[in-house]
Scaffold this motif. Structure first.
Motif, short mmCIF file in Angstrom:
data_model
loop_
_atom_site.label_atom_id
_atom_site.label_comp_id
_atom_site.label_asym_id
_atom_site.label_seq_id
_atom_site.Cartn_x
_atom_site.Cartn_y
_atom_site.Cartn_z
N ALA A 45 0.81 -1.47 -0.36
CA ALA A 45 -0.17 0.48 0.28
C ALA A 45 1.05 1.34 0.10
CB ALA A 45 -1.35 0.42 1.01
N ALA A 46 2.06 0.86 0.31
CA ALA A 46 3.18 2.03 -0.08
C ALA A 46 3.88 2.87 -1.29
CB ALA A 46 4.20 2.23 1.70
N LEU A 47 3.09 1.79 -2.09
CA LEU A 47 4.17 1.73 -3.44
C LEU A 47 3.88 2.38 -4.53
CD1 LEU A 47 5.73 -2.21 -3.14
CD2 LEU A 47 6.59 -0.13 -2.55
N VAL A 48 4.30 2.45 -5.56
CA VAL A 48 3.30 3.48 -6.79
C VAL A 48 3.49 1.95 -7.87
CG1 VAL A 48 3.34 5.42 -8.59
CG2 VAL A 48 4.12 5.50 -5.88
N ARG A 49 2.33 2.13 -7.92
CA ARG A 49 2.50 0.80 -9.18
C ARG A 49 3.15 1.87 -10.34
NH1 ARG A 49 -1.54 -0.76 -6.84
NH2 ARG A 49 -1.59 -2.30 -5.92
N GLY A 50 3.52 0.82 -11.72
CA GLY A 50 3.78 1.80 -13.18
C GLY A 50 5.43 3.17 -12.86
N GLU A 51 4.90 3.63 -13.72
CA GLU A 51 7.03 4.02 -14.12
C GLU A 51 6.92 5.33 -12.55
OE1 GLU A 51 8.61 4.97 -16.32
OE2 GLU A 51 7.78 3.37 -16.37
N PRO A 52 8.71 4.92 -12.34
CA PRO A 52 8.87 4.97 -10.46
C PRO A 52 9.68 6.60 -11.69
CG PRO A 52 10.62 3.68 -11.94
CD PRO A 52 9.38 3.38 -12.93
N PHE A 53 9.62 7.02 -10.44
CA PHE A 53 9.73 8.88 -10.03
C PHE A 53 11.39 9.01 -9.99
CE2 PHE A 53 9.38 12.76 -8.40
CZ PHE A 53 9.57 13.68 -9.09
N GLY A 54 11.91 9.78 -10.46
CA GLY A 54 13.14 10.66 -9.83
C GLY A 54 15.03 9.15 -10.16
N ARG A 55 15.54 10.03 -9.76
CA ARG A 55 16.84 9.29 -9.97
C ARG A 55 17.22 8.97 -8.61
NH1 ARG A 55 19.84 10.08 -15.11
NH2 ARG A 55 17.92 11.22 -16.34
N ARG A 56 17.54 9.41 -7.99
CA ARG A 56 18.47 9.48 -6.85
C ARG A 56 17.93 8.26 -5.32
NH1 ARG A 56 21.45 13.19 -4.48
NH2 ARG A 56 21.21 12.90 -2.78
N VAL A 57 18.46 6.96 -5.13
CA VAL A 57 18.31 6.24 -4.43
C VAL A 57 18.75 6.55 -3.29
CG1 VAL A 57 18.40 4.12 -6.61
CG2 VAL A 57 20.44 5.07 -5.27
N PHE A 58 18.04 5.61 -2.13
CA PHE A 58 18.82 5.75 -0.84
C PHE A 58 20.28 5.56 -0.75
CE2 PHE A 58 18.40 3.02 3.71
CZ PHE A 58 17.75 5.00 4.42
N GLU A 59 21.33 5.26 -1.62
CA GLU A 59 22.74 4.98 -0.83
C GLU A 59 23.05 6.16 -1.73
OE1 GLU A 59 21.10 2.15 -1.64
OE2 GLU A 59 21.94 0.82 -1.02
N ASP A 60 22.04 7.30 -2.59
CA ASP A 60 22.44 8.65 -2.71
C ASP A 60 22.41 9.58 -1.63
OD1 ASP A 60 23.63 7.69 -5.32
OD2 ASP A 60 21.11 8.39 -5.96
N TYR A 61 21.66 9.05 -0.68
CA TYR A 61 21.08 10.11 0.41
C TYR A 61 21.75 10.05 1.54
CZ TYR A 61 18.74 11.02 4.92
OH TYR A 61 18.46 11.57 6.32
N LEU A 62 22.94 8.17 2.07
CA LEU A 62 23.35 8.30 2.64
C LEU A 62 24.09 8.53 2.32
CD1 LEU A 62 22.11 4.44 2.90
CD2 LEU A 62 21.68 6.19 4.97
N ARG A 63 25.20 8.44 0.95
CA ARG A 63 26.30 8.67 1.38
C ARG A 63 26.27 10.92 1.62
NH1 ARG A 63 25.99 8.29 -4.09
NH2 ARG A 63 26.01 5.65 -3.83
N GLU A 64 25.59 11.23 0.91
CA GLU A 64 25.17 12.89 1.58
C GLU A 64 25.34 13.41 2.58
OE1 GLU A 64 22.29 14.93 -0.17
OE2 GLU A 64 23.59 15.02 -2.16
N ARG A 65 24.35 12.17 3.60
CA ARG A 65 24.20 12.17 4.90
C ARG A 65 25.44 11.62 5.89
NH1 ARG A 65 24.10 12.40 9.78
NH2 ARG A 65 22.35 13.02 10.87
N TYR A 66 26.47 10.57 5.28
CA TYR A 66 27.47 9.68 6.65
C TYR A 66 28.78 10.18 5.77
CZ TYR A 66 23.47 8.46 9.04
OH TYR A 66 22.16 8.22 10.23
N GLY A 67 28.79 10.83 4.64
CA GLY A 67 29.75 10.45 4.06
C GLY A 67 30.17 9.23 2.96
N ALA A 68 31.09 9.67 2.38
CA ALA A 68 31.53 7.86 1.82
C ALA A 68 31.81 6.62 2.56
CB ALA A 68 32.74 7.83 0.72
#
Ligand SMILES: NC(=O)c1ccc[n+]([C@@H]2O[C@H](COP(=O)([O-])OP(=O)(O)OC[C@H]3O[C@@H](n4cnc5c(N)ncnc54)[C@H](OP(=O)(O)O)[C@@H]3O)[C@@H](O)[C@H]2O)c1
Length: 247
Positions: free
Chosen positions: A224-247
């Motif tokens: 119920a928390a998911l979207v059917r069809g085309e995903p949106f955006g390019r940034r994945v969770f690891e991109d966020y983590l890299r910014e938040r915690y560094g490499a």
């Protein structure tokens, strides 16, 4: 009137939304209760200052939240004031699954959608999935327990900055009612997201998988928390983590 008002303009979503509109050359006023960072000081719970903040505004993007029941009052106050002042477009962000996941917070979000739709102001409602920061926050918030509890739920986290760009595009367009939901580029098990968070944050505690009967677990496990069809955006969770915690 051509001005844009972004409520919650100092927030995680409001800040990049206001920035995206400004980058596109639009005249943007922010609104917060504190009046920080050059925003108009207006309290959407009491209504104080709201009419003044709406002067000269044609489009309102409503992103302010107190993360609780006061959000209902805030939506009512804003909708009434926007109607009174002749606002031509009210844009609202909401959350994917508010009509399917039995959480009282979500019931309130659904009610807010109804308040906006019934306000008499032409509107656009965009539901989005959880921001990357919220998923990381689910783990980080469990600071004082020996293991991190994570049910086998699937999420499709999205970057708040990318949702902001979509909201800015919607704001400059015509009112469209409820538009198709958006969710991030990947649908992932919460346990898998936890493993990525653990690596990035250096947290050493084990994961405690839980599974409980009931409608809430069934809804999340059923997607119920998911979207059917085309995903949106390019940034994945690891991109966020890299910014938040560094490499
Ligand atoms: N987090 C997620 O994963 C997610 C996903 C989908 C949709 N959303 C939705 O996105 C929206 C924005 O969330 P966010 O995370 O950006 O919020 P946030 O970072 O907590 O920012 C909240 C903003 O609202 C303002 N505000 C709070 N109370 C106010 C009041 N009484 N009057 C006027 N302004 C007030 C705050 O400024 P002051 O404190 O200075 O007033 C701040 O600018 C929410 O509707 C949320 O449900 C969130």
């Amino acid at each position: 009137m051509t001005g844009y008002l972004v409520t919650g303009a100092t927030g995680q979503l409001g800040r990049p939304t206001a920035a995206a509109l400004r980058a596109d050359g639009h005249d943007v006023r922010g609104l917060t209760s504190s009046g920080r960072e050059g925003t108009a000081a207006a309290d959407l719970v009491t209504g104080e200052g709201v009419d003044t903040a709406l002067e000269g505004i044609d489009t309102v993007v409503h992103l302010a939240t107190a993360n609780g029941r006061r959000d209902l009052e805030m939506a009512r106050t804003l909708a009434r004031a926007a109607r009174r002042s002749g606002v031509g477009h009210l844009v609202l962000v909401s959350i994917v699954g508010v009509d399917r996941i039995p959480l009282s917070f979500y019931r309130d979000r659904l009610r807010i959608e109804e308040i906006v739709a019934g306000s008499g102001v032409p509107s656009t409602v965009q539901r989005a999935t959880q921001f990357h920061s919220l998923v990381a926050g689910l783990f980080a918030a469990q600071r004082f327990v020996p293991a991190v509890v994570a049910p086998a739920w699937r999420f499709q986290p999205v970057a708040a900055e990318e949702v902001a760009v979509r909201l800015a595009e919607l704001a400059v367009g015509e009112p469209r009612g409820r538009v198709p939901d958006i969710g991030g580029p990947e649908q992932r098990d919460l346990r898998d997201l936890h493993a990525a968070w653990k690596r990035a944050s250096g947290d050493r505690r084990p994961l405690l998988p839980v599974r409980l009967p009931g409608k809430l677990f069934a809804a999340y496990e059923g997607g119920a928390a998911l979207v059917r069809g085309e995903p949106f955006g390019r940034r994945v969770f690891e991109d966020y983590l890299r910014e938040r915690y560094g490499a």
